[in-house]
Design a protein around this motif. Structure first.
Motif, PDB file in Angstrom:
ATOM      1  N   GLN A 142       0.795  -1.225   0.000  1.00  0.00           N
ATOM      2  CA  GLN A 142       0.000   0.000   0.000  1.00  0.00           C
ATOM      3  C   GLN A 142       0.833   1.285   0.000  1.00  0.00           C
ATOM      4  O   GLN A 142       0.346   2.350   0.363  1.00  0.00           O
ATOM      5  CB  GLN A 142      -0.969   0.018   1.187  1.00  0.00           C
ATOM      6  CG  GLN A 142      -1.985  -1.093   1.182  1.00  0.00           C
ATOM      7  CD  GLN A 142      -2.980  -0.952   0.044  1.00  0.00           C
ATOM      8  OE1 GLN A 142      -3.433   0.128  -0.274  1.00  0.00           O
ATOM      9  NE2 GLN A 142      -3.305  -2.063  -0.592  1.00  0.00           N
ATOM     10  N   THR A 143       2.113   1.196  -0.375  1.00  0.00           N
ATOM     11  CA  THR A 143       2.923   2.405  -0.496  1.00  0.00           C
ATOM     12  C   THR A 143       2.393   3.265  -1.629  1.00  0.00           C
ATOM     13  O   THR A 143       2.249   4.471  -1.494  1.00  0.00           O
ATOM     14  CB  THR A 143       4.397   2.038  -0.775  1.00  0.00           C
ATOM     15  OG1 THR A 143       4.880   1.272   0.324  1.00  0.00           O
ATOM     16  CG2 THR A 143       5.250   3.266  -0.950  1.00  0.00           C
ATOM     17  N   LEU A 144       2.092   2.643  -2.735  1.00  0.00           N
ATOM     18  CA  LEU A 144       1.561   3.335  -3.899  1.00  0.00           C
ATOM     19  C   LEU A 144       0.223   2.705  -4.222  1.00  0.00           C
ATOM     20  O   LEU A 144       0.117   1.487  -4.342  1.00  0.00           O
ATOM     21  CB  LEU A 144       2.530   3.171  -5.073  1.00  0.00           C
ATOM     22  CG  LEU A 144       2.291   4.023  -6.299  1.00  0.00           C
ATOM     23  CD1 LEU A 144       2.405   5.494  -5.948  1.00  0.00           C
ATOM     24  CD2 LEU A 144       3.284   3.670  -7.378  1.00  0.00           C
ATOM     25  N   ARG A 145      -0.818   3.526  -4.325  1.00  0.00           N
ATOM     26  CA  ARG A 145      -2.154   2.996  -4.614  1.00  0.00           C
ATOM     27  C   ARG A 145      -2.959   4.020  -5.388  1.00  0.00           C
ATOM     28  O   ARG A 145      -2.533   5.153  -5.578  1.00  0.00           O
ATOM     29  CB  ARG A 145      -2.858   2.595  -3.334  1.00  0.00           C
ATOM     30  CG  ARG A 145      -2.956   3.703  -2.332  1.00  0.00           C
ATOM     31  CD  ARG A 145      -3.476   3.190  -1.042  1.00  0.00           C
ATOM     32  NE  ARG A 145      -3.597   4.295  -0.110  1.00  0.00           N
ATOM     33  CZ  ARG A 145      -4.009   4.177   1.097  1.00  0.00           C
ATOM     34  NH1 ARG A 145      -4.340   3.010   1.566  1.00  0.00           N
ATOM     35  NH2 ARG A 145      -4.105   5.220   1.874  1.00  0.00           N
ATOM     36  N   LEU A 146      -4.137   3.628  -5.821  1.00  0.00           N
ATOM     37  CA  LEU A 146      -4.997   4.506  -6.599  1.00  0.00           C
ATOM     38  C   LEU A 146      -5.531   5.641  -5.742  1.00  0.00           C
ATOM     39  O   LEU A 146      -5.825   5.450  -4.560  1.00  0.00           O
ATOM     40  CB  LEU A 146      -6.183   3.725  -7.171  1.00  0.00           C
ATOM     41  CG  LEU A 146      -5.868   2.625  -8.171  1.00  0.00           C
ATOM     42  CD1 LEU A 146      -7.149   1.931  -8.589  1.00  0.00           C
ATOM     43  CD2 LEU A 146      -5.145   3.178  -9.373  1.00  0.00           C
ATOM     44  N   GLY A 147      -5.688   6.791  -6.332  1.00  0.00           N
ATOM     45  CA  GLY A 147      -6.242   7.930  -5.604  1.00  0.00           C
ATOM     46  C   GLY A 147      -7.671   7.697  -5.160  1.00  0.00           C
ATOM     47  O   GLY A 147      -8.120   8.227  -4.145  1.00  0.00           O
ATOM     48  N   SER A 148      -8.416   6.880  -5.891  1.00  0.00           N
ATOM     49  CA  SER A 148      -9.805   6.616  -5.530  1.00  0.00           C
ATOM     50  C   SER A 148      -9.922   5.806  -4.245  1.00  0.00           C
ATOM     51  O   SER A 148     -10.995   5.728  -3.663  1.00  0.00           O
ATOM     52  CB  SER A 148     -10.515   5.881  -6.671  1.00  0.00           C
ATOM     53  OG  SER A 148      -9.885   4.653  -6.942  1.00  0.00           O
ATOM     54  N   GLU A 149      -8.814   5.218  -3.784  1.00  0.00           N
ATOM     55  CA  GLU A 149      -8.841   4.475  -2.525  1.00  0.00           C
ATOM     56  C   GLU A 149      -8.834   5.389  -1.317  1.00  0.00           C
ATOM     57  O   GLU A 149      -9.117   4.958  -0.212  1.00  0.00           O
ATOM     58  CB  GLU A 149      -7.626   3.546  -2.429  1.00  0.00           C
ATOM     59  CG  GLU A 149      -7.645   2.408  -3.406  1.00  0.00           C
ATOM     60  CD  GLU A 149      -6.442   1.513  -3.228  1.00  0.00           C
ATOM     61  OE1 GLU A 149      -6.152   1.108  -2.087  1.00  0.00           O
ATOM     62  OE2 GLU A 149      -5.776   1.233  -4.224  1.00  0.00           O
ATOM     63  N   GLY A 150      -8.479   6.660  -1.514  1.00  0.00           N
ATOM     64  CA  GLY A 150      -8.410   7.582  -0.382  1.00  0.00           C
ATOM     65  C   GLY A 150      -7.126   7.377   0.396  1.00  0.00           C
ATOM     66  O   GLY A 150      -6.261   6.591   0.025  1.00  0.00           O
ATOM     67  N   SER A 151      -6.988   8.114   1.472  1.00  0.00           N
ATOM     68  CA  SER A 151      -5.793   7.983   2.301  1.00  0.00           C
ATOM     69  C   SER A 151      -6.188   8.022   3.766  1.00  0.00           C
ATOM     70  O   SER A 151      -7.261   8.496   4.131  1.00  0.00           O
ATOM     71  CB  SER A 151      -4.800   9.118   2.009  1.00  0.00           C
ATOM     72  OG  SER A 151      -5.387  10.351   2.337  1.00  0.00           O
ATOM     73  N   GLY A 152      -5.323   7.532   4.607  1.00  0.00           N
ATOM     74  CA  GLY A 152      -5.579   7.532   6.046  1.00  0.00           C
ATOM     75  C   GLY A 152      -6.457   6.383   6.484  1.00  0.00           C
ATOM     76  O   GLY A 152      -6.841   5.518   5.702  1.00  0.00           O
TER      77      GLY A 152
END
Length: 131
Positions: free
Chosen positions: A95-105
């Motif tokens: 999960q270091t790099l993931r899609l923006g649609s996944e959100g963060s935090g």
């Protein structure tokens, strides 16, 4: 298939469902996430009746057995981009790099790790030691 529903205990609870078929077999999670987002947008209701939703993938098979489509076009950059994302995630952690649609935090629906039972049978470092 994407679905959303309200409380199963309430009579006449809200329910919505959408189904989409991708024109060709694909393992590009960017395309799958975009299709799921379109289905969720089509199901959206401004009422508070829906509280749980999910996406189900059907007809999964190995890439080597996928039937080709003569009329569809794939993004030629897709495999290179996905390989780069996989390489970075394997090098720097999941999960270091993931899609923006996944959100963060932290997400409110994430598993509460504080309530996780010990993994005594699968992790040697969690085996209790008698003293």
């Amino acid at each position: 298939m994407a679905s959303a529903h309200g409380s199963k205990c309430k009579p006449n609870a809200s329910f919505a469902s959408r189904t989409a078929r991708l024109s060709f077999a694909i393992n590009d999670h960017r395309v799958i996430a975009a299709q799921a987002a379109r289905m969720a947008e089509a199901m959206f209701e401004p009422s508070p009746g829906l509280y749980e939703c999910g996406v189900m993938l059907e007809g999964l098979e190995p890439e080597s057995r996928a039937q080709q489509d003569l009329f569809s076009t794939r993004d030629p950059r897709g495999p290179v981009l996905l390989a780069a994302m996989d390489g970075l995630n394997s090098r720097f952690g999941r999960q270091t790099l993931r899609l923006g649609s996944e959100g963060s935090g932290q997400k409110p629906y994430d598993t509460k790790r504080a309530f996780k039972s010990p993994s005594w049978t699968t992790r040697i470092d969690e085996i209790p030691v008698a003293r």
